[in-house]
Every structure is written in C-alpha cells, then in structure tokens.
Design a protein around this motif. Structure first.
Motif, PDB file in Angstrom:
ATOM      1  N   LEU A  36       0.863  -1.175   0.000  1.00 25.47           N
ATOM      2  CA  LEU A  36       0.000   0.000   0.000  1.00 25.47           C
ATOM      3  C   LEU A  36       0.904   1.232   0.000  1.00 25.47           C
ATOM      4  CD1 LEU A  36      -2.682  -1.093   2.631  1.00 25.47           C
ATOM      5  CD2 LEU A  36      -2.704  -1.416   0.137  1.00 25.47           C
ATOM      6  N   THR A  37       0.678   2.123  -0.949  1.00 24.39           N
ATOM      7  CA  THR A  37       1.563   3.260  -1.148  1.00 24.39           C
ATOM      8  C   THR A  37       0.810   4.575  -0.980  1.00 24.39           C
ATOM      9  OG1 THR A  37       1.147   3.471  -3.524  1.00 24.39           O
ATOM     10  CG2 THR A  37       2.832   1.879  -2.835  1.00 24.39           C
ATOM     11  N   ASP A  38       1.564   5.649  -0.849  1.00 26.73           N
ATOM     12  CA  ASP A  38       0.974   6.979  -0.774  1.00 26.73           C
ATOM     13  C   ASP A  38       1.952   7.961  -1.400  1.00 26.73           C
ATOM     14  OD1 ASP A  38      -0.196   9.456  -0.049  1.00 26.73           O
ATOM     15  OD2 ASP A  38      -1.143   8.531   1.686  1.00 26.73           O
ATOM     16  N   ALA A  39       1.510   8.632  -2.449  1.00 28.16           N
ATOM     17  CA  ALA A  39       2.376   9.547  -3.187  1.00 28.16           C
ATOM     18  C   ALA A  39       2.258  10.984  -2.706  1.00 28.16           C
ATOM     19  CB  ALA A  39       2.055   9.478  -4.681  1.00 28.16           C
ATOM     20  N   GLY A  40       1.457  11.232  -1.684  1.00 31.20           N
ATOM     21  CA  GLY A  40       1.240  12.589  -1.222  1.00 31.20           C
ATOM     22  C   GLY A  40       2.318  13.108  -0.297  1.00 31.20           C
ATOM     23  N   ASP A  41       2.263  14.410  -0.041  1.00 32.38           N
ATOM     24  CA  ASP A  41       3.210  15.031   0.885  1.00 32.38           C
ATOM     25  C   ASP A  41       2.851  14.751   2.338  1.00 32.38           C
ATOM     26  OD1 ASP A  41       4.649  16.118  -1.219  1.00 32.38           O
ATOM     27  OD2 ASP A  41       3.423  17.940  -1.282  1.00 32.38           O
ATOM     28  N   TRP A  42       1.613  14.312   2.576  1.00 34.15           N
ATOM     29  CA  TRP A  42       1.174  13.939   3.915  1.00 34.15           C
ATOM     30  C   TRP A  42       0.451  12.610   3.817  1.00 34.15           C
ATOM     31  CZ3 TRP A  42      -4.216  13.804   4.059  1.00 34.15           C
ATOM     32  CH2 TRP A  42      -4.868  14.514   3.046  1.00 34.15           C
ATOM     33  N   VAL A  43       0.434  11.860   4.905  1.00 32.79           N
ATOM     34  CA  VAL A  43      -0.126  10.501   4.893  1.00 32.79           C
ATOM     35  C   VAL A  43      -1.649  10.563   4.898  1.00 32.79           C
ATOM     36  CG1 VAL A  43      -0.303   8.319   6.138  1.00 32.79           C
ATOM     37  CG2 VAL A  43       1.880   9.543   6.064  1.00 32.79           C
ATOM     38  N   SER A  44      -2.252  10.127   3.790  1.00 31.91           N
ATOM     39  CA  SER A  44      -3.709  10.076   3.712  1.00 31.91           C
ATOM     40  C   SER A  44      -4.224   8.640   3.696  1.00 31.91           C
ATOM     41  CB  SER A  44      -4.210  10.808   2.460  1.00 31.91           C
ATOM     42  OG  SER A  44      -3.710  10.202   1.278  1.00 31.91           O
ATOM     43  N   LEU A  45      -3.318   7.671   3.495  1.00 33.05           N
ATOM     44  CA  LEU A  45      -3.689   6.252   3.510  1.00 33.05           C
ATOM     45  C   LEU A  45      -4.037   5.824   4.936  1.00 33.05           C
ATOM     46  CD1 LEU A  45      -3.387   3.646   1.468  1.00 33.05           C
ATOM     47  CD2 LEU A  45      -1.479   3.133   2.992  1.00 33.05           C
ATOM     48  N   GLY A  46      -5.090   5.034   5.091  1.00 33.04           N
ATOM     49  CA  GLY A  46      -5.461   4.545   6.409  1.00 33.04           C
ATOM     50  C   GLY A  46      -5.947   3.111   6.365  1.00 33.04           C
ATOM     51  N   CYS A  47      -5.654   2.325   7.428  1.00 28.09           N
ATOM     52  CA  CYS A  47      -6.062   0.921   7.519  1.00 28.09           C
ATOM     53  C   CYS A  47      -6.796   0.687   8.831  1.00 28.09           C
ATOM     54  CB  CYS A  47      -4.852  -0.010   7.459  1.00 28.09           C
ATOM     55  SG  CYS A  47      -3.898   0.078   5.931  1.00 28.09           S
ATOM     56  N   TRP A  48      -7.946   0.029   8.735  1.00 24.08           N
ATOM     57  CA  TRP A  48      -8.728  -0.350   9.904  1.00 24.08           C
ATOM     58  C   TRP A  48      -8.916  -1.870   9.893  1.00 24.08           C
ATOM     59  CZ3 TRP A  48      -9.302   4.031   7.175  1.00 24.08           C
ATOM     60  CH2 TRP A  48      -9.566   5.232   7.842  1.00 24.08           C
ATOM     61  N   VAL A  49      -8.811  -2.516  11.040  1.00 21.72           N
ATOM     62  CA  VAL A  49      -9.176  -3.918  11.188  1.00 21.72           C
ATOM     63  C   VAL A  49     -10.410  -3.949  12.080  1.00 21.72           C
ATOM     64  CG1 VAL A  49      -8.492  -6.209  11.967  1.00 21.72           C
ATOM     65  CG2 VAL A  49      -6.789  -4.683  10.911  1.00 21.72           C
ATOM     66  N   VAL A  50     -11.541  -4.345  11.504  1.00 23.52           N
ATOM     67  CA  VAL A  50     -12.826  -4.240  12.201  1.00 23.52           C
ATOM     68  C   VAL A  50     -13.662  -5.498  11.950  1.00 23.52           C
ATOM     69  CG1 VAL A  50     -12.925  -1.710  12.183  1.00 23.52           C
ATOM     70  CG2 VAL A  50     -13.747  -2.995  10.195  1.00 23.52           C
ATOM     71  N   ASP A  51     -14.728  -5.629  12.742  1.00 23.14           N
ATOM     72  CA  ASP A  51     -15.644  -6.755  12.552  1.00 23.14           C
ATOM     73  C   ASP A  51     -16.636  -6.488  11.428  1.00 23.14           C
ATOM     74  OD1 ASP A  51     -14.527  -8.254  14.634  1.00 23.14           O
ATOM     75  OD2 ASP A  51     -15.742  -7.210  16.125  1.00 23.14           O
TER      76      ASP A  51
END
Length: 290
Positions: free
Chosen positions: A118-133
């Motif tokens: 999982l990559t992010d080309a932006g100047d700030w981190v906009s990628l997010g991951c959640w582990v949920v039910d």
C-alpha cells in the motif's frame, strides 16, 4: 485521487488474486496508517483472505471468519504487487530517490510469495487501515450515501440527495455522504456529458436537466467501471487519464463542440469544463465561490 471505477477494478483484482491466500507477514512501515491501534494490520498474520468488496472509495478485504481490513486510499494512496519480500524492500528503497515510485507504507506478504504494498504519493499521509468486525465501524464508510454503481440505484435515490439543494452541483456530486465514490475527475466528466455548469445550484436545475444529470452520473460511472475492469492495477491511472473528455485537459479542444476546455478552482483543487457546452459561453472565475 482514486475514485469508484478504479477502486472497483482494484478490488476485483485483489479478490481474484488473494482469495484463499494466507497472510504470512505484515510490515507496517508508517505507523500512522494503522487507525485501529488495538487491532493493527499485523494482527492479521496467519489469517486467510476470503473475499473483497468496495465501499465508495474504500477497499474492504474480508479476512478470516469475520474480520475486515478496510483501506482508505485517501488522496494519493494506491496498491501494487511485488513478487517477494526482497523486491518489496527494494521498492521501498527506490521510492526514496525515484519521484515516480511512491513509498510503501504497509506491505502484506502471502503464502504464495505475493506481496501487496500500500503506497501513498502525497506530501502527507492520507492512507489509512482499519481492522474491524464490520466495515461500517469505519466512520467514513458508515456515512456513505448511495452508490451510483449499484444495480439498485434509482432516480428516486438520486433526487433524494440532489434535487432542490441550494448547493453547487459539482460539490453535491463529490459529497460522499450523498453519492459514494465520485471525486473531482468523474464529476467533471458527468457535468460535461450532462451539459450543466459545475457552479449551478441543484435547486436551479429543471426536470430536463436533472434527467440529463442522472443519466450522465449513472452512465459515466458504469461505463468507467466496465472500461477499467481487467486492466492491470499499475495501468489503471493511465487508463483513467486517457478516457477523460475534459478533466485534466485545459487548453485542449472540447470533443463535442471544439471550444477550448477551461480551468477553474473548486474546493481547493482545479477542475475543468467547456464554456460552450456547460456555461453558455461564460468563463468561470479561476477562484469560484462554493
């Protein structure tokens, strides 16, 4: 920004390639991507992928008996494959010096040697991951409106969130709580096809214009999904760009009337439109009020 057609193609690709595969390792390079700290992505080691789905612009990998890895790609996030852990490490090293290779923020290794980064080309981190039910435990997913790509999406669904509102139509199209999955690029394409000014308030639209807008919304998204289906995930962005009639084409000739496609600023970004097709020849100010 990835929008629903590209995310749908990505989800279908991931689902086909990863279904039944065990996650053998997870490398969280950027800790800020883990949004459920009590259940980080590393907690999925040893689990198997059972399927994949899309919610608006979000990826939802079904893992184990009842877990979901929900990924928000944000503004500049994406996914790519590497054939092994060593190559994934090289890709991360290359990203620091190659401006065309966005850095890997999270990497998942599977039992067949597949590595998904999982990559992010932006100047700030906009990628997010959640582990949920359940995917709806992610706030942005819970708030999503109707999806124009859904087979059951109707004109009544559309009118309920669009018709009569005192808000500019481009903003409504991009409002995820109203219509899920549409962003800057496809809203430009929808409005050009519908021959509607991006700054018109939806309350001012006639029934005929609303008819055109509904047909353009459904047709544009459905057509883009079909066009992107089966395209390798590293080519989806290029395929999207090549398909645009007005978005990103300021200074080029409108493919319908031949007028020059123009820029205007909207919501902190730049959008495009055709003055002849959409605004009766009027040139919008570069800085438009919302």
């Amino acid at each position: 920004m990835p929008e629903s057609p590209e995310v749908q193609a990505l989800v279908e690709n991931l689902g086909e390639r990863l279904a039944g595969r065990e996650i053998t390792d997870v490398d969280v390079v950027e800790f800020r991507t883990a949004k459920t700290r009590a259940r980080p992505p590393t907690s999925l080691r040893g689990e198997r992928v059972t399927g994949a789905a899309r919610h608006g612009k979000h990826v939802d990998l079904h893992v184990g008996d009842a877990q979901h890895l929900v990924v928000s790609l944000g503004r500049h996030g994406w996914a790519r494959y590497a054939s092994g852990a060593a190559e994934a490490s090289v890709a991360r090293d290359d990203a620091s010096t190659d401006g065309d290779a966005p850095p890997t923020l999270v990497a998942f290794t599977f039992d067949d040697g597949t590595v998904v980064e999982l990559t992010d080309a932006g100047d700030w981190v906009s990628l997010g991951c959640w582990v949920v039910d359940e995917a709806r435990e992610v706030p942005a997913v819970a708030k999503l409106g109707s999806d124009p790509a859904d087979a059951g999406f109707t004109r009544a669904d559309f009118d309920r969130v669009v018709a009569g509102r005192r808000k500019q139509v481009k903003a409504v199209l991009q409002e995820q709580e109203s219509l899920a999955g549409i962003g800057n690029a496809y809203s430009d394409e929808i409005l050009h096809l519908a021959k509607i000014s991006p700054v018109a308030h939806t309350a001012s639209l006639t029934e005929v214009e609303l008819d055109r807008l509904f047909d353009a919304t459904v047709g544009t998204i459905a057509g883009a999904i079909e066009r992107q289906r089966g395209v390798p995930i590293d080519q989806l962005k290029a395929t999207k760009v090549a398909s645009m009639r007005v978005h990103g084409r300021a200074g080029a000739a409108c493919p319908v009337c031949g007028d020059t496609v123009a820029d205007f600023s909207f919501g902190g970004t730049t959008a495009q439109y055709c003055p002849t097709c959409q605004t009766g020849g009027e040139r919008l100010p570069l800085r438009a009020a919302e």
